[in-house]
Design a protein around this motif. Structure first.
Motif, PDB file in Angstrom:
ATOM      1  N   UNK A 266      27.090  75.083  63.002  1.00 41.93           N
ATOM      2  CA  UNK A 266      27.203  73.836  63.765  1.00 41.93           C
ATOM      3  C   UNK A 266      25.990  73.113  64.255  1.00 41.93           C
ATOM      4  N   UNK A 267      24.988  74.110  64.368  1.00 42.75           N
ATOM      5  CA  UNK A 267      23.735  73.458  65.007  1.00 42.75           C
ATOM      6  C   UNK A 267      22.762  73.037  64.069  1.00 42.75           C
ATOM      7  N   UNK A 268      23.285  73.229  62.685  1.00 44.98           N
ATOM      8  CA  UNK A 268      22.101  72.756  61.484  1.00 44.98           C
ATOM      9  C   UNK A 268      22.631  71.650  60.884  1.00 44.98           C
ATOM     10  N   UNK A 269      23.936  71.211  61.066  1.00 40.53           N
ATOM     11  CA  UNK A 269      24.201  69.648  60.777  1.00 40.53           C
ATOM     12  C   UNK A 269      24.662  69.954  59.248  1.00 40.53           C
ATOM     13  N   UNK A 270      25.343  70.985  58.991  1.00 40.96           N
ATOM     14  CA  UNK A 270      25.880  71.004  57.454  1.00 40.96           C
ATOM     15  C   UNK A 270      26.848  69.819  56.965  1.00 40.96           C
ATOM     16  N   UNK A 271      26.541  69.391  56.028  1.00 42.99           N
ATOM     17  CA  UNK A 271      27.542  68.247  55.236  1.00 42.99           C
ATOM     18  C   UNK A 271      28.563  69.001  54.785  1.00 42.99           C
ATOM     19  N   UNK A 272      28.859  70.028  54.271  1.00 38.62           N
ATOM     20  CA  UNK A 272      30.106  70.645  53.606  1.00 38.62           C
ATOM     21  C   UNK A 272      29.815  72.247  53.207  1.00 38.62           C
ATOM     22  N   UNK A 273      30.953  72.895  53.212  1.00 39.29           N
ATOM     23  CA  UNK A 273      30.932  74.090  52.610  1.00 39.29           C
ATOM     24  C   UNK A 273      32.041  74.337  51.725  1.00 39.29           C
ATOM     25  N   UNK A 274      32.227  75.518  50.905  1.00 39.18           N
ATOM     26  CA  UNK A 274      33.358  75.775  50.263  1.00 39.18           C
ATOM     27  C   UNK A 274      33.851  77.191  50.932  1.00 39.18           C
ATOM     28  N   UNK A 275      34.880  77.853  50.221  1.00 42.19           N
ATOM     29  CA  UNK A 275      35.473  79.117  50.392  1.00 42.19           C
ATOM     30  C   UNK A 275      34.683  80.308  49.697  1.00 42.19           C
ATOM     31  N   UNK A 276      34.487  81.358  50.175  1.00 42.55           N
ATOM     32  CA  UNK A 276      34.226  82.424  49.162  1.00 42.55           C
ATOM     33  C   UNK A 276      35.458  83.338  49.243  1.00 42.55           C
ATOM     34  N   UNK A 277      35.243  84.473  48.497  1.00 42.98           N
ATOM     35  CA  UNK A 277      36.407  85.418  48.219  1.00 42.98           C
ATOM     36  C   UNK A 277      36.267  86.074  49.635  1.00 42.98           C
ATOM     37  N   UNK A 278      35.435  86.476  50.575  1.00 39.81           N
ATOM     38  CA  UNK A 278      35.660  87.089  51.669  1.00 39.81           C
ATOM     39  C   UNK A 278      36.129  86.397  52.724  1.00 39.81           C
ATOM     40  N   UNK A 279      36.226  85.126  52.756  1.00 41.62           N
ATOM     41  CA  UNK A 279      37.021  84.181  53.710  1.00 41.62           C
ATOM     42  C   UNK A 279      38.298  84.723  53.825  1.00 41.62           C
ATOM     43  N   UNK A 280      39.013  85.398  52.987  1.00 35.83           N
ATOM     44  CA  UNK A 280      40.402  85.759  52.904  1.00 35.83           C
ATOM     45  C   UNK A 280      40.774  86.948  53.612  1.00 35.83           C
ATOM     46  N   UNK A 281      39.713  87.891  53.913  1.00 35.63           N
ATOM     47  CA  UNK A 281      39.841  89.247  54.240  1.00 35.63           C
ATOM     48  C   UNK A 281      40.707  89.610  55.297  1.00 35.63           C
ATOM     49  N   UNK A 282      40.555  88.579  56.265  1.00 33.33           N
ATOM     50  CA  UNK A 282      41.316  88.815  57.584  1.00 33.33           C
ATOM     51  C   UNK A 282      42.688  87.878  57.501  1.00 33.33           C
ATOM     52  N   UNK A 283      43.005  87.411  56.505  1.00 34.08           N
ATOM     53  CA  UNK A 283      44.229  86.759  56.673  1.00 34.08           C
ATOM     54  C   UNK A 283      43.956  84.977  56.594  1.00 34.08           C
ATOM     55  N   UNK A 284      44.969  84.198  55.936  1.00 33.42           N
ATOM     56  CA  UNK A 284      44.882  82.936  55.920  1.00 33.42           C
ATOM     57  C   UNK A 284      44.753  82.253  57.214  1.00 33.42           C
ATOM     58  N   UNK A 285      45.770  82.794  58.351  1.00 38.88           N
ATOM     59  CA  UNK A 285      45.742  82.175  59.680  1.00 38.88           C
ATOM     60  C   UNK A 285      44.489  82.643  60.333  1.00 38.88           C
TER      61      UNK A 285
END
Length: 657
Positions: free
Chosen positions: A121-140
């Motif tokens: 958040x400190x860097x001002x991203x315009x956008x991101x997508x999801x990688x496969x490891x985003x799901x390792x801890x569950x969707x919630x």
């Protein structure tokens, strides 16, 4: 005047940027005509929670990693161009102990901001997508994390529930794309509005890799198929330029259904102007992609389009520079350059930083960094012998041995009182930290003495959950044949033949504990890395035995493993989810911790249950980390001697077969 060292030179550039003086503009910005504009796409990928230049497993600073370091480069390139936008390519949420600390210890309440997101958040991203490891801890958990971001996330090939009849009818979990309005300065000094479409993609294989979290909740669509559906809609919605944020690697130039590494066919989709890729933990443009079909390294093109892959863990910043030209109201890319700019330099075994940390990024995650350090330093037991993985690819190894011991201990308890009680329990485990793309320091090393949570996380990098499978002796043999694909074929009598196939991931080199066997390197590999039979008559696995007797192909065995392998990860022949007989509620890491606590003092010494079959007059060479030198003479079942220096800081060893 002598030249300044890299740190000082970078600091001067940032100081110049801050004062508006001495800024080195990109050539596109300098020569842009009145109807042209220079746009920079700045990117990160595969951060894996690495905010700080710090190795939590080794509990020491590390100059090869950290978003805080990449951020310094990001600030530099922003100062060099009037028009720049920052994007991320996914795999930011899991991958080091800070990620596990948040997921398993601190937790995420509604309204909490995850430290990696706070840093981003400190860097001002315009956008991101999801990688496969985003799901390792569950969707919630993932959704709570995404909610704390000041920027949008997009993914066009992940549908809620079931896939619809067509991609554009899918109820996507996230928006498939966003269109960001960018004000750019043209060559005449005027301002114009450009609509940049940003679309995201995740590997379809998440349905296998995180089946327990995803099955029945989401489905994935083929990346290229999804792009062909959504990109025309983006154009219809007014996107002047389309940039694909594709968490997919660079693989075959030929599209195939549900391919994991689809960057080249994706780039060729009509309407896509540039591709930000990742997943493979490599850098593009870069020498590791020399000779790949469908790429132009000199011009930084993937499938004919500008593309970039920015390493991993913040090791690089990705940069695509576009010269845009307006013709009749429409914008098009008329020239481009691409670069994966590193945060460090390596000369031999020496690493030197090229930038200092951007303190604002570190400050955003400092409290969680400190809490993570306390978390990983907790002692849970003792080890009577060193735990290291320097020779895990060439001999039975203590870092794999302890995982197998813990898995066997756990699954035997879980089988008690079931119909499978009394069957032989084998254990399959692979070395996760074994150099390779991670570099010469990417190895497990725990001295004899107290063992802490950080050491367990080092032994077992991923938050996999334990599984038990019921297989026959024939499947055990083929399981090991697949594992043996990590080795090159060696001609008898060869001198210093390269041993390791660099295209075979170490995490697919399963060692089987509870049986004994030898590997015949004179034979070709029976299977390729995708599990396809390429040498039907080959048989590398010899003298396969259980309790000293040859294994009966029809005999039944329980194998302790993890959800990744049991769910089909690695394409092991005959290893299918219908053979799963026990789904554990515990992660493999938790199993190891509980085993160490139960034992008090563990003995991880390898028992040499596997070795290479002798080949008279034959030697092979392999590279490992220089830290393995004190252990080389103690490796069981193999004769190892130093053979000089390898490339990129590795040490080279020779094995006499």
């Amino acid at each position: 005047m002598p030249s300044l060292p890299p740190l000082s030179r970078r600091s001067l550039l940032r100081g110049a940027a801050a004062t508006g003086a001495m800024i080195a503009l990109h050539p596109f910005a300098v020569r842009a005509a009145a109807n042209q504009a220079h746009l920079r796409i700045v990117s990160t990928t595969d951060l894996h929670v690495h905010v700080f230049p710090y190795d939590y497993y080794g509990d020491r600073p590390n100059d090869t990693m950290g978003l805080a370091r990449a951020a310094a480069l990001i600030e530099d390139v922003r100062a060099e161009a009037a028009n720049a936008m920052l994007v991320d390519n996914g795999d930011f949420l899991q991958g080091n102990p800070m990620g596990d600390y948040i997921a398993y210890e601190r937790g995420m309440k509604e309204g909490d901001v995850h430290p990696i997101v706070a840093a981003m958040n400190t860097l001002g991203y315009a956008c991101s997508t999801l990688g496969n490891h985003e799901f390792n801890y569950g969707l919630g958990f993932m959704d709570k994390v995404l909610a704390g971001a000041d920027f949008p996330f997009v993914c066009a090939n992940l549908a809620r529930g079931r896939l619809a009849g067509s991609a554009r009818a899918d109820d996507t979990w996230l928006k498939p794309y966003v269109i960001a309005e960018q004000t750019v300065t043209d060559g005449a000094g005027g301002t114009r509005r450009i609509k940049v479409g940003l679309i995201g993609f995740v590997p379809p294989q998440i349905m296998t890799w995180d089946k327990k979290h995803l099955e029945g909740n989401v489905e994935t669509r083929d990346i290229v198929q999804a792009a062909r559906a959504w990109v025309p809609e983006m154009r219809e919605a007014g996107a002047d330029i389309v940039v694909a944020l594709a968490h997919t690697g660079i693989g075959s130039p030929h599209a195939s259904e549900m391919m994991e590494n689809a960057a080249i066919p994706l780039a060729e989709v009509e309407g896509i102007d540039a591709v930000v890729t990742g997943h493979s933990h490599l850098d593009f443009p870069g020498a590791k992609y020399e000779g790949f079909a469908g790429l132009d390294l000199a011009r930084g093109l993937i499938g004919g389009k500008p593309g970039v892959m920015a390493g991993f863990w913040g090791s690089h910043m990705g940069l695509i520079d576009l010269m845009l030209e307006q013709d009749g109201g429409a914008w098009k890319v008329v020239a481009s350059t691409s670069e994966a700019r590193p945060i460090f330099a390596r000369e031999g075994r020496e690493v030197s930083p090229l930038v200092e940390s951007f303190k604002k990024v570190e400050a955003a995650a400092q409290a969680d960094h400190d809490a993570t350090l306390a978390y990983v330093r907790r002692a849970v037991g003792e080890t009577s012998a060193p735990l290291h993985s320097y020779f895990a690819l060439v001999a039975d190894d203590p870092s794999v041995q302890i995982v197998s011991q813990a898995q066997t201990w756990y699954i035997r308890q879980m089988m008690a009182g079931t119909e499978w009680e009394g069957l032989p329990v084998l254990s399959a485990a692979a070395p996760f930290k074994a150099g390779g793309r991670g570099g010469p320091d990417y190895y497990t090393e725990v001295k004899a003495g107290p063992i802490a949570i950080k050491n367990v996380a080092d032994l077992y990098l991923y938050p996999n959950t334990a599984r038990a499978m019921l297989v026959d002796g024939a499947t055990v043999k083929e399981w090991l044949e697949m594992s043996a694909g990590i080795f090159n074929r060696v001609e008898p009598g060869a001198t210093d033949a390269p041993l390791i196939n660099p295209g075979f991931p170490s995490y697919n080199f399963d060692v089987m504990d509870g049986v004994s066997y030898r590997i015949d390197l004179s034979q070709p590999a029976k299977y390729d890395t995708d599990g396809n039979v390429v040498a039907p008559e080959a048989s590398r696995i010899r003298d396969l035995a259980h309790n000293g007797a040859p294994i009966d192909p029809a005999a039944k065995f329980v194998i302790a493993t993890n959800n990744y392998r049991a769910g089909g990860g690695g394409h092991f022949p005959g290893v299918t989810d219908d053979k799963i007989i026990f789904v554990a509620p515990d992660t493999n890491r938790d199993v190891i911790v509980r085993y160490i606590v139960d034992q008090g003092t563990i003995n991880p010494s390898a028992d040499a249950n596997w070795a290479f079959a002798p080949m008279e007059g034959t030697t092979v060479i392999f590279d490992t980390g220089p830290g393995g030198r004190p252990y080389a003479a103690e490796v069981p079942g193999v004769k190892i001697e130093p053979a000089g220096d390898g490339a990129d800081g590795f040490a080279r060893y020779r094995i006499t077969l």
